[in-house]
Design a protein around this motif. Structure first.
Motif, PDB file in Angstrom:
ATOM      1  N   TYR A   1      48.635   6.707  44.091  1.00  0.00           N
ATOM      2  CA  TYR A   1      47.846   6.691  42.868  1.00  0.00           C
ATOM      3  C   TYR A   1      47.394   8.112  42.555  1.00  0.00           C
ATOM      4  CZ  TYR A   1      47.611   1.662  43.497  1.00  0.00           C
ATOM      5  OH  TYR A   1      47.944   0.328  43.645  1.00  0.00           O
TER       6      TYR A   1
ATOM      7  N   LEU B   1      44.612  10.330  40.791  1.00  0.00           N
ATOM      8  CA  LEU B   1      43.252  10.345  40.270  1.00  0.00           C
ATOM      9  C   LEU B   1      43.155  11.554  39.353  1.00  0.00           C
ATOM     10  CD1 LEU B   1      41.180   9.720  43.534  1.00  0.00           C
ATOM     11  CD2 LEU B   1      42.244   8.057  42.011  1.00  0.00           C
TER      12      LEU B   1
ATOM     13  N   TYR C   1      40.608  13.543  37.147  1.00  0.00           N
ATOM     14  CA  TYR C   1      39.179  13.708  36.908  1.00  0.00           C
ATOM     15  C   TYR C   1      38.971  14.279  35.512  1.00  0.00           C
ATOM     16  CZ  TYR C   1      39.435  13.466  41.967  1.00  0.00           C
ATOM     17  OH  TYR C   1      39.720  13.075  43.249  1.00  0.00           O
TER      18      TYR C   1
ATOM     19  N   THR D   1      43.874  14.435  42.157  1.00  0.00           N
ATOM     20  CA  THR D   1      44.070  14.129  43.567  1.00  0.00           C
ATOM     21  C   THR D   1      45.108  13.023  43.631  1.00  0.00           C
ATOM     22  OG1 THR D   1      41.786  14.670  44.172  1.00  0.00           O
ATOM     23  CG2 THR D   1      42.963  13.220  45.671  1.00  0.00           C
TER      24      THR D   1
ATOM     25  N   ALA E   1      42.386   1.121  45.765  1.00  0.00           N
ATOM     26  CA  ALA E   1      42.303   2.476  45.206  1.00  0.00           C
ATOM     27  C   ALA E   1      41.042   2.630  44.355  1.00  0.00           C
ATOM     28  CB  ALA E   1      43.549   2.790  44.386  1.00  0.00           C
ATOM     29  N   ILE E   2      40.705   1.599  43.604  1.00  0.00           N
ATOM     30  CA  ILE E   2      39.488   1.633  42.788  1.00  0.00           C
ATOM     31  C   ILE E   2      38.259   1.763  43.680  1.00  0.00           C
ATOM     32  CG2 ILE E   2      37.987   0.237  41.297  1.00  0.00           C
ATOM     33  CD1 ILE E   2      40.621  -0.825  39.995  1.00  0.00           C
TER      34      ILE E   2
ATOM     35  N   THR F   1      37.919   5.241  44.849  1.00  0.00           N
ATOM     36  CA  THR F   1      37.578   6.113  43.736  1.00  0.00           C
ATOM     37  C   THR F   1      36.111   5.977  43.339  1.00  0.00           C
ATOM     38  OG1 THR F   1      39.856   5.938  42.953  1.00  0.00           O
ATOM     39  CG2 THR F   1      38.230   6.725  41.366  1.00  0.00           C
ATOM     40  N   ARG F   2      35.584   4.788  43.412  1.00  0.00           N
ATOM     41  CA  ARG F   2      34.184   4.545  43.018  1.00  0.00           C
ATOM     42  C   ARG F   2      33.186   5.361  43.837  1.00  0.00           C
ATOM     43  NH1 ARG F   2      34.296  -1.872  41.946  1.00  0.00           N
ATOM     44  NH2 ARG F   2      34.669  -1.717  39.704  1.00  0.00           N
TER      45      ARG F   2
ATOM     46  N   SER G   1      33.543   8.506  44.635  1.00  0.00           N
ATOM     47  CA  SER G   1      33.698   9.938  44.355  1.00  0.00           C
ATOM     48  C   SER G   1      32.416  10.547  43.796  1.00  0.00           C
ATOM     49  CB  SER G   1      34.822  10.161  43.344  1.00  0.00           C
ATOM     50  OG  SER G   1      34.817  11.515  42.914  1.00  0.00           O
TER      51      SER G   1
ATOM     52  N   ILE H   1      36.967   9.110  36.113  1.00  0.00           N
ATOM     53  CA  ILE H   1      38.218   9.272  36.852  1.00  0.00           C
ATOM     54  C   ILE H   1      39.217   8.259  36.329  1.00  0.00           C
ATOM     55  CG2 ILE H   1      39.334   9.262  39.111  1.00  0.00           C
ATOM     56  CD1 ILE H   1      36.530   9.810  40.316  1.00  0.00           C
TER      57      ILE H   1
ATOM     58  N   LEU I   1      42.604   6.404  36.933  1.00  0.00           N
ATOM     59  CA  LEU I   1      43.422   6.021  38.080  1.00  0.00           C
ATOM     60  C   LEU I   1      44.765   5.520  37.554  1.00  0.00           C
ATOM     61  CD1 LEU I   1      43.477   5.305  41.198  1.00  0.00           C
ATOM     62  CD2 LEU I   1      42.768   3.030  40.481  1.00  0.00           C
TER      63      LEU I   1
END
Length: 105
Positions: free
Chosen positions: A4, A6, A8, A69, A79-80, A83-84, A86, A95, A97
């Motif tokens: 995945y 990311l 930003y 990233t 993946a979520i 990411t949450r 970050s 972000i 995804l």
């Protein structure tokens, strides 16, 4: 495992040296906490432009890219969840995804 990207967007760009150092410490702790899920820590970016077939727009538009990233996860939901956590979200950023596609090139 699926890769995945990311992407930003935005976030606070003007920080005191102390704020910047605190943010970087949080960032590194988050990255380190992702462990083997991190394929490429990526890079921060600045001075974005948007290129189209007939124009170039300075500043990247309303929600400019601020870095990328690449991670691996068993599912989009996993993946979520990664990411949450970050610290980019703590400074007002978002972000995007995106699941990488396996394509012969």
């Amino acid at each position: 495992m699926t890769k995945y990207l990311l992407a930003y967007h935005g976030g606070k760009t003007q920080m005191s040296p102390e704020e910047g150092q605190q943010h970087m410490q949080k960032w590194m702790a988050w990255m380190d906490g992702l462990g083997d899920a991190v394929v490429d820590r990526g890079i921060p970016v600045s001075n974005t432009v948007t290129v189209s077939s007939d124009d170039v727009t300075e500043g990247g538009g309303a929600n400019p890219l601020s870095g990328i990233t690449i991670i691996e996860a068993d599912s989009q939901e996993a993946a979520i969840e990664m990411t949450r956590k970050s610290p980019h979200l703590d400074i007002g950023g978002t972000i995007e995804l995106a699941q990488a596609m396996d394509m012969p090139m």
